[in-house]
Each structure stands twice: as C-alpha cells, then as structure tokens.
Scaffold this motif. Structure first.
Motif, PDB file in Angstrom:
ATOM      1  N   UNK A 272       0.806  -1.218   0.000  1.00 34.06           N
ATOM      2  CA  UNK A 272       0.000   0.000   0.000  1.00 34.06           C
ATOM      3  C   UNK A 272       0.839   1.268   0.000  1.00 34.06           C
ATOM      4  N   UNK A 273       2.147   1.117  -0.182  1.00 32.41           N
ATOM      5  CA  UNK A 273       2.980   2.274  -0.418  1.00 32.41           C
ATOM      6  C   UNK A 273       3.575   2.933   0.803  1.00 32.41           C
ATOM      7  N   UNK A 274       4.185   4.111   0.589  1.00 35.20           N
ATOM      8  CA  UNK A 274       4.946   4.782   1.635  1.00 35.20           C
ATOM      9  C   UNK A 274       4.082   5.599   2.583  1.00 35.20           C
ATOM     10  N   UNK A 275       4.686   5.954   3.718  1.00 35.58           N
ATOM     11  CA  UNK A 275       4.062   6.822   4.723  1.00 35.58           C
ATOM     12  C   UNK A 275       5.121   7.778   5.260  1.00 35.58           C
ATOM     13  N   UNK A 276       4.721   9.014   5.499  1.00 35.83           N
ATOM     14  CA  UNK A 276       5.571   9.981   6.178  1.00 35.83           C
ATOM     15  C   UNK A 276       5.072  10.136   7.607  1.00 35.83           C
ATOM     16  N   UNK A 277       5.955   9.922   8.586  1.00 40.61           N
ATOM     17  CA  UNK A 277       5.604  10.048   9.997  1.00 40.61           C
ATOM     18  C   UNK A 277       6.418  11.179  10.602  1.00 40.61           C
ATOM     19  N   UNK A 278       5.734  12.191  11.087  1.00 39.08           N
ATOM     20  CA  UNK A 278       6.394  13.271  11.812  1.00 39.08           C
ATOM     21  C   UNK A 278       6.339  12.964  13.301  1.00 39.08           C
ATOM     22  N   UNK A 279       7.478  12.743  13.908  1.00 42.23           N
ATOM     23  CA  UNK A 279       7.544  12.523  15.348  1.00 42.23           C
ATOM     24  C   UNK A 279       7.922  13.843  16.014  1.00 42.23           C
ATOM     25  N   UNK A 280       7.000  14.395  16.776  1.00 41.59           N
ATOM     26  CA  UNK A 280       7.215  15.706  17.388  1.00 41.59           C
ATOM     27  C   UNK A 280       7.921  15.523  18.724  1.00 41.59           C
ATOM     28  N   UNK A 281       9.180  15.951  18.773  1.00 39.55           N
ATOM     29  CA  UNK A 281      10.010  15.773  19.951  1.00 39.55           C
ATOM     30  C   UNK A 281      10.801  17.051  20.175  1.00 39.55           C
ATOM     31  N   UNK A 282      11.923  16.970  20.883  1.00 38.26           N
ATOM     32  CA  UNK A 282      12.716  18.175  21.113  1.00 38.26           C
ATOM     33  C   UNK A 282      14.167  17.794  21.373  1.00 38.26           C
ATOM     34  N   UNK A 283      15.077  18.590  20.796  1.00 38.29           N
ATOM     35  CA  UNK A 283      16.500  18.353  21.009  1.00 38.29           C
ATOM     36  C   UNK A 283      16.921  19.112  22.266  1.00 38.29           C
ATOM     37  N   UNK A 284      16.779  18.451  23.401  1.00 38.49           N
ATOM     38  CA  UNK A 284      17.118  19.110  24.662  1.00 38.49           C
ATOM     39  C   UNK A 284      18.629  19.234  24.835  1.00 38.49           C
TER      40      UNK A 284
END
Length: 383
Positions: A272-284
């Motif tokens: 079913x093809x590709x997916x883009x996943x945005x993981x919202x985090x932080x570079x502490x």
C-alpha cells in the motif's frame, strides 16, 4: 526485532485524540507541539496516564520498548563521559529523543533496511548495531566503519536528506526481488526543506515504494528553530503534496510512536505504499558535544520539555499499571551498565588503526586510484 502487531488496510492515518496547542505558539519550545492544522497521536500523557487504552501495544512490547529506551539513553550519557575524557570523538547526542528513535526502529525486522542520520544512534542500536562497533564508529576507528554483513543498516549519514532517495531505491529493489521487506529512513525537521526530501517523497509515491519516512521534528536545525525555517506548523502534511499518507505523532510517547510506525510498516509490506511520519520531539541536548546551545536558544525555549521526558513517561506508566517494580527497574539498570562496560572493554581492545586502513571501507572493490593511494601510504610507512 519483533514484527508489527497492528495492521491497517486504510491509507488514511488513524483518528486519535488531539494534543491541545499551547497558549503561546510563538515560543520555540512550545511551537513544536502546536498543531493548528491536524491531530497529533498520543497514547500516554506526559505523566504516564493512558489516553487511548484500546491502542496500547501488548505489555511485553511495552516492557521491551522501555528496556531499549533505557539502553539507548545509557549509551548517550556514557558517550558524553567518554568524549570529555578523550575516549570518544565528537558525538551528536540524542537524549530526550529516545521514544522517537526506539519506537520507530523497533517496528522493523532484521530483513528490513535502516537509513539513519548522524543523530540516530539510538535507532541503530535498537535495530541491532553492536555496542562495541558503535563505540568504535564514534571514535573514528576503522573497526566501526563497516556495518555488519547480517544487518541491513547504512552508516550514519552526515549529508542532510541524501538518505531519503537511497531508501526509496532500496525499497524498490526489495519489491523487485519479490520480498515484503521495507526501508525506513530518518530526517530532521531542517532536512525537510532539502530538495532530496521532496524528490524522495514524490519518487516513492509515484512508484508506490514500500518505504517509511521518519521526520523527527526536534525543534532545531543546528541553531535555526523550526519556526524560522518554515511557516508550516504540521510537517506531516507535506505528504499530501505527493499523494501519500502523513501521520503526526507525539514523538516523546514511545507507545504511540511504535503503534503508528508498526501500522505504516504493515501498509508498506501489504503493497500500500509509503508513509511519512512526523515525530514531534525536542533536542534538549546540544547539536553535538562540542556545541554551545546557549548561544542561540534561551531557557524559555526549552522550558517544559523535561516534564515530557520519554523514558520517565513510560516508566511512570509501567509502574502505575503494575507491569514494572522498583526492583525490576534496578535490575534493568545493572544489566544495561554491565553490557555497556563489556562493549567498552571490547572496543578498547581493538588494535590501533594503521594509516592505510582509511581506504579499506570506501568501496567493496577498490578503484585503481585507491590501489595506488594505498601503495603510496604503505611505501611511506616503510620508509
């Protein structure tokens, strides 16, 4: 690596409870959690309470993810110590981003591909890169340069975004071979402004490549905050321009990150093809151990992120649910410390590299130029 436990036949990202936007969306630290254009998937809140019990992974998976995050964090902390004592090269820390890296890489099997950036040591360790070899790599030792033959992981990418098109190529090669294997590639929020990012998404979407693209929005591209490099507040929506699903997930919630990644991996396996996943985090942490982030960000920028600590979040959840005890947690600590010290002993025992070894892992078959250069180095050594 365990196989995904969830399967979705829909190309539409799953509906989930949205995390409310902060009251001051102009603050750099809070801006990463602002989501004016869509939802952000979360299964456990920062205090460990469950927000979506029906989507929680099995207890065995939760415990495994906790162990992997603790292990990744221990490496990050020890790498700092080794650098300060002259036993490690310049290292890009990832402390605080363990859920984003562990939760994604843990959804793969050893037959899949992993394309990490320079900050994704936690993902590579989760996927199976040996500790001793990882230590050697960040010591710039040739003993860490060649990836294990039985592990489909690429060396840590220093150029920004070039790994995305490479991953599409690997994914298409797997499909041509008739396998169900997928390729997973990582990028930072800054990398999503590079041409390679957009070309890869278009390439993967047009050819329906079995790819999972991880976009770790950690708030900073070296010293440039996300709010300065783009007006977009939901980077996952960039997938829409290429006709593929985009999912935004709380990148400090390892259970949510694992769940959406496992579903994306399964969709890719099912053709079913590709997916883009945005993981919202932080570079502490700083950009690297040689960086001074106080030169470009303030205490207000990072305010509140310690309370979103991914390791402590899952620990609080497991303790509250009775799946983890203080005694068991202490045993995990002892096990991880012993494993690292043994790996450090092995890495310390590697022989010092010779000058000619710098050419050993450039190409599988050395070019005529490399052959001549190696001969020259060896001649100079013997002189």
């Amino acid at each position: 690596m365990s196989k995904p436990t969830a399967k979705s036949k829909s190309k539409t990202p799953p509906k989930s409870a949205a995390v409310p936007a902060p009251s001051d969306p102009t603050a750099a630290g809070a801006a990463a959690y602002a989501d004016a254009q869509g939802e952000m998937i979360q299964l456990i809140a920062p205090d460990g309470t469950v927000t979506q019990p029906e989507r929680l992974p099995d207890v065995s998976i939760r415990l495994r993810l906790y162990h992997l995050m603790r292990r990744a964090r221990h490496f990050d902390e020890r790498a700092w110590v080794l650098y300060r004592t002259g036993r490690m090269g310049v290292f890009p820390p990832y402390g605080g981003m363990e859920a984003s890296q562990v939760g994604t890489a843990a959804a793969l099997t050893p037959d899949d591909w992993l394309f990490p950036t320079y900050r994704d040591t936690g993902a590579a360790l989760t996927y199976g890169l040996p500790l001793a070899q990882t230590i050697a790599y960040w010591r710039t030792s040739p003993h860490g340069w060649a990836m294990p033959e039985n592990l489909k992981v690429l060396p840590f990418y220093i150029p920004i975004a070039t790994q995305y098109p490479h991953a599409v190529g690997a994914a298409l090669a797997e499909r041509r071979r008739g396998t169900r294997n997928v390729a997973m590639a990582y990028i930072g929020d800054g990398g999503s402004s590079e041409g390679d990012f957009h070309e890869a998404l278009n390439f993967a979407g047009a050819l329906n490549a079995p790819c999972v693209f991880i976009l770790q929005n950690n708030g900073w591209a070296i010293s440039v905050p996300t709010r300065s490099q783009t007006r977009a507040t939901n980077l996952s929506r960039r997938a829409e321009g290429y006709g593929i699903p985009g999912v935004r997930v709380d990148g400090n919630d390892v259970l949510a990150t694992y769940r959406v990644t496992a579903e994306a991996v399964q969709r890719a396996r099912d053709g079913e093809g590709p997916t883009l996943i945005e993981t919202v985090t932080y570079r502490v942490k700083p950009h690297t151990v040689a960086d001074d982030p106080s030169r470009y960000r303030t205490a207000e920028d990072t305010a509140g992120w310690d309370a979103r600590d991914p390791v402590l979040r899952l620990r609080a959840h497991l303790l509250a649910e009775g799946h983890l005890t203080e005694e068991a947690d202490a045993e995990i600590t002892r096990e991880i410390e012993a494993e690292f010290e043994e790996a450090l002993r092995v890495a310390d025992a590697y022989p010092e590299p010779t000058p000619a070894e710098i050419l050993d892992h450039v190409f599988a078959e050395p070019t005529p130029q490399l052959v001549r250069q190696r001969a020259q180095i060896l001649a100079e050594e013997g002189a």
